[in-house]
Design an enzyme around this catalytic site. Structure first.
Site, PDB file in Angstrom:
ATOM      1  N   ASP A  63     -24.260  10.175 -33.808  1.00  0.00           N
ATOM      2  CA  ASP A  63     -23.374  10.366 -34.964  1.00  0.00           C
ATOM      3  C   ASP A  63     -23.584   9.297 -36.050  1.00  0.00           C
ATOM      4  O   ASP A  63     -22.751   8.425 -36.242  1.00  0.00           O
ATOM      5  CB  ASP A  63     -21.923  10.361 -34.466  1.00  0.00           C
ATOM      6  CG  ASP A  63     -20.960  10.979 -35.465  1.00  0.00           C
ATOM      7  OD1 ASP A  63     -21.341  11.153 -36.638  1.00  0.00           O
ATOM      8  OD2 ASP A  63     -19.819  11.296 -35.069  1.00  0.00           O
ATOM      9  N   HIS A  67     -20.577  12.441 -39.199  1.00  0.00           N
ATOM     10  CA  HIS A  67     -19.406  13.226 -39.598  1.00  0.00           C
ATOM     11  C   HIS A  67     -18.722  12.638 -40.829  1.00  0.00           C
ATOM     12  O   HIS A  67     -17.958  13.339 -41.489  1.00  0.00           O
ATOM     13  CB  HIS A  67     -18.446  13.481 -38.422  1.00  0.00           C
ATOM     14  CG  HIS A  67     -17.520  12.370 -38.038  1.00  0.00           C
ATOM     15  ND1 HIS A  67     -17.761  11.525 -36.984  1.00  0.00           N
ATOM     16  CD2 HIS A  67     -16.331  11.967 -38.551  1.00  0.00           C
ATOM     17  CE1 HIS A  67     -16.759  10.664 -36.851  1.00  0.00           C
ATOM     18  NE2 HIS A  67     -15.881  10.912 -37.790  1.00  0.00           N
ATOM     19  N   SER A 125     -14.006   5.445 -37.959  1.00  0.00           N
ATOM     20  CA  SER A 125     -15.300   6.081 -37.802  1.00  0.00           C
ATOM     21  C   SER A 125     -16.298   5.415 -38.721  1.00  0.00           C
ATOM     22  O   SER A 125     -16.017   5.197 -39.899  1.00  0.00           O
ATOM     23  CB  SER A 125     -15.213   7.567 -38.126  1.00  0.00           C
ATOM     24  OG  SER A 125     -14.816   8.236 -36.979  1.00  0.00           O
TER      25      SER A 125
HETATM   26  N1  ARG Z   1     -12.983  13.036 -33.061  1.00  0.00           N
HETATM   27  C1  ARG Z   1     -13.677  12.264 -34.046  1.00  0.00           C
HETATM   28  C2  ARG Z   1     -12.729  11.894 -35.209  1.00  0.00           C
HETATM   29  O1  ARG Z   1     -11.558  12.096 -35.109  1.00  0.00           O
HETATM   30  C3  ARG Z   1     -14.919  12.941 -34.525  1.00  0.00           C
HETATM   31  C4  ARG Z   1     -14.699  14.194 -35.320  1.00  0.00           C
HETATM   32  C5  ARG Z   1     -15.944  14.854 -35.826  1.00  0.00           C
HETATM   33  N2  ARG Z   1     -16.641  15.608 -34.800  1.00  0.00           N
HETATM   34  C6  ARG Z   1     -16.378  16.904 -34.453  1.00  0.00           C
HETATM   35  N3  ARG Z   1     -17.047  17.444 -33.470  1.00  0.00           N
HETATM   36  N4  ARG Z   1     -15.473  17.652 -35.063  1.00  0.00           N
HETATM   37  O2  ARG Z   1     -12.974  11.942 -36.364  1.00  0.00           O
HETATM   38  N1  ASP Z   2     -13.204  10.057 -35.096  1.00  0.00           N
HETATM   39  C1  ASP Z   2     -12.250   9.207 -35.790  1.00  0.00           C
HETATM   40  C2  ASP Z   2     -12.635   8.987 -37.255  1.00  0.00           C
HETATM   41  O1  ASP Z   2     -13.255   9.824 -37.851  1.00  0.00           O
HETATM   42  C3  ASP Z   2     -12.073   7.922 -35.062  1.00  0.00           C
HETATM   43  C4  ASP Z   2     -10.990   8.036 -34.032  1.00  0.00           C
HETATM   44  O2  ASP Z   2      -9.998   8.746 -34.272  1.00  0.00           O
HETATM   45  O3  ASP Z   2     -11.115   7.376 -33.003  1.00  0.00           O
HETATM   46  O4  ASP Z   2     -12.229   8.040 -37.889  1.00  0.00           O
END
Ligand code: ARG
Ligand code: ASP
Length: 631
Positions: A184, A61, A566
């Protein structure tokens, strides 16, 4: 989220918990240390070096927009994945940079006592070095200043990415959730000039030789194992006043969640009717949904943990202690300022979540900023590629209705009231906005922006400045009030170290979550009829051969992380790479405000899943040959 330069203050505790390294192994300016293997990737992720030839790994991502940019109908790398089979096939990414931290230095005395300006410090720090960048950051609300000096490399090429059905497996359905089965990761390579210095993209550039890169451990993780994370957490607010927390959990989050639920419902209704619309809106949907889901976890977690009440009790005890000192009355003053700020801050957020989300108005504004007809043509082309007007129109009606309902009457712009009076209904107003000619949309954008700039922003910024000034004292006060406590500075996208252990958790009464997931779980979720769970056929075929049930996929640990972490390396007691951080569990997303080790967990990709995918899906043994293994 400790400062690496001060890690010597934590090292005894880390070692007591299992770490076998020294403070100098983690951070040193005199010799290569782990910090030299970690980068700020792009503008908001972390990445780490995993070979002596500049190979870098981060999340799928985090590399998503680069993978998307190289994708076309003929080469859909998002859908099918991408693997460079030799260096010549690696794809350049103009605009993408990685920053290595050269050093960090406490400059509080220089700035506060000697009156040296941040600009001067930055100028001195960056003189005479290729790619040197520096910034001065305030820590603890202006009680401390640190200078950070980076070396920025700007030739970073895409090397490998799994298909989204692996790299984004589970999609928005599983996002922020455990059990998780997402592969990921994506792989890049940093290039340098012949002297290993930063240089703009050139076919003559050569792979960068890092001072340090991670050795990979294939030994696996088990419950209780010590782990630490090196990375760039974006923002936390661990020391704020109860009124700040109440605003987030009881006012802001619930309202924003409601608004986004409506927008997501509208988008998914049209996306389910048309494959073309699904493709157009999938990335937009993902970004609306990411914060939407996080806020729900955050408000629940804050309520469940009674954080507002606990902070109030803390403040009462603080004031009791502070009587007769310079800190007396600070919490009451903060409460009064928060009360004054609330209507303006709420109007600001409602504006951003409603008028600020009208796509046609953003188009009109972007066209207004474009320099010439050629630029306007580019803006139109990229906008209409991913635009479906029925979604925008229906969203406009819903959001403008909510704006009028939620924003305090005294702050509603005259323009909004005039338009309602003129048209009689928001539907009729929408007819004007979406009439085909962009004049009304441009007016909408200008009038809302003007109102925000004149009536809302000045108040928000004045009150926030006053609040920050008080926080400078309140932060010092909290440190004096709790002399035994170790305070870490709130995250600000600078490099930090967090440590903890591999651990499951109880999301609810009577439920225990184990801290690892396996390929068996991927297969249990696999369903060709559900987009988020439709794995590539090649993975099914491999699995069908038998013996792959236990391939590790993800694991949980208690490291304190946030957005920006991330892609961060998850490291074992010996300093070897065991995982790549990519998310947190839903029940623990309040960790940006209060970290509870009982329930806050970071989610990592098990490094062995990356190895499995590179070998079996990427069929790229040359990449594995570059990596170094500890076991
Ligand atoms: N929750 C994670 C973060 O805040 C991963 C986001 C990307 N993945 C998704 N399915 N949108 O960045
Ligand atoms: N998914 C988040 C990021 O992209 C990490 C988190 O918020 O725990 O940095």
């Amino acid at each position: 989220m400790w400062l690496p330069a001060l890690i010597s203050q934590r090292i005894a505790d880390m070692q007591a918990k299992g770490l076998k390294l020294s403070a100098e192994d983690i951070y040193s300016v005199n010799q290569a240390s782990l910090k030299d293997a970690v980068v700020l990737f792009g503008s908001g992720c972390t990445g780490e070096l995993i070979s002596g030839e500049g190979l870098l790994i981060t999340n799928h991502h985090c590399g998503y927009s680069q993978i998307q940019r190289h994708s076309s109908v003929e080469h859909d790398y998002l859908r099918d994945g991408f693997w460079a089979m030799n260096r010549g096939e690696e794809l350049p990414n103009p605009g993408l940079t990685v920053k290595f931290l050269e050093r960090m230095e406490d400059v509080t005395a220089l700035i506060v006592d000697k009156g040296v300006s941040a600009e001067d410090l930055i100028r001195q720090a960056t003189a005479g070095g290729k790619g040197l960048k520096a910034q001065v950051e305030s820590l603890f609300y202006g009680n401390q200043y640190y200078l950070f000096v980076f070396r920025e490399y700007s030739d970073v090429r895409l090397v490998g990415a799994p298909p989204s059905s692996i790299g984004k497996f589970g999609g928005d359905t599983d996002n922020w959730m455990w059990p998780r089965h997402t592969g990921d990761f994506s792989i890049f390579r940093v290039y340098a000039d012949r002297d290993n210095n930063p240089a703009a993209y050139s076919p003559d550039n050569v792979p960068y030789t890092p001072k340090r890169f991670f050795t990979i451990s294939r030994a696996g993780v088990k419950e209780g194992d010590f782990t630490f994370i090196y990375g760039c957490p974006g923002s936390t607010q661990e020391y704020i006043h109860s009124e700040g927390v109440r605003y987030v959990a009881e006012i802001s989050d619930p309202a924003k969640v409601d608004l986004r639920t409506q927008r997501l419902d509208i988008q998914s209704k049209y996306m389910s009717q048309s494959q073309a619309v699904r493709i157009q809106y999938s990335s937009k949907y993902a970004s609306v949904s990411n914060a939407w889901k996080k806020w729900q976890g955050e408000m629940k977690g804050i309520a469940k943990n009674n954080v507002v009440e606990r902070k109030r009790r803390y403040e009462a005890a603080f004031e009791q202690w502070a009587k007769g000192t310079e800190y007396a009355g600070l919490t009451q003053k903060l409460a009064a300022l928060y009360a004054e700020l609330e209507p303006y801050n709420f109007a600001r957020e409602m504006y951003q979540e409603t008028a600020g989300t009208v796509e046609i108005a953003s188009l009109a504004a972007a066209l207004g900023r474009a320099a010439d007809e050629e630029a306007r043509e580019r803006v139109r082309a990229s906008f209409y590629k991913d635009y479906y007007q029925p979604i925008d129109r229906e969203s406009f009606i819903a959001m403008m209705t909510e704006f009028g309902r939620r924003v305090p009457a005294g702050l509603v712009p005259a323009y909004y009231k005039d338009k309602l009076a003129q048209h009689g209904s928001i539907e009729a107003w929408a007819d004007e906005i979406f009439s085909g000619d962009l004049g009304a949309a441009a007016e909408f954008s200008n009038r809302f922006t003007g109102w925000y700039r004149e009536e809302i922003y000045p108040q928000v910024s004045r009150l926030n400045a006053a609040i920050t000034a008080l926080y400078k004292d309140y932060m010092r006060g909290q440190m004096a009030f709790e002399p035994e406590r170790s305070f870490y500075p709130d995250a600000n996208l600078t490099l930090r170290v967090a440590y903890g252990k591999v651990s499951g958790y109880a999301p609810a009464d009577g439920v225990w979550y184990y801290p690892y997931s396996t390929l068996k779980g991927v297969m249990e979720k696999d369903n060709p009829d559900i987009f988020d769970y439709n794995i590539p056929q090649v993975l099914r075929d491999i699995y069908a051969k038998g013996g792959y049930e236990d391939v590790p996929v993800c694991f949980l640990a208690t490291n304190h992380t946030t957005g920006g972490n991330s892609g961060s390396p998850v490291i074992n007691a010996d300093g070897n790479l065991i995982g790549i951080n990519f998310d947190r569990v839903w029940e623990g997303t309040m960790s940006d405000i209060v970290f509870d080790p009982e329930i806050c967990r970071n989610i990592s990709l098990d490094i062995r899943y990356m190895l499995f995918i590179v070998e079996n899906i990427g069929k790229a043994p040359h990449l594995l040959a570059e990596m170094r293994f500890a076991d």
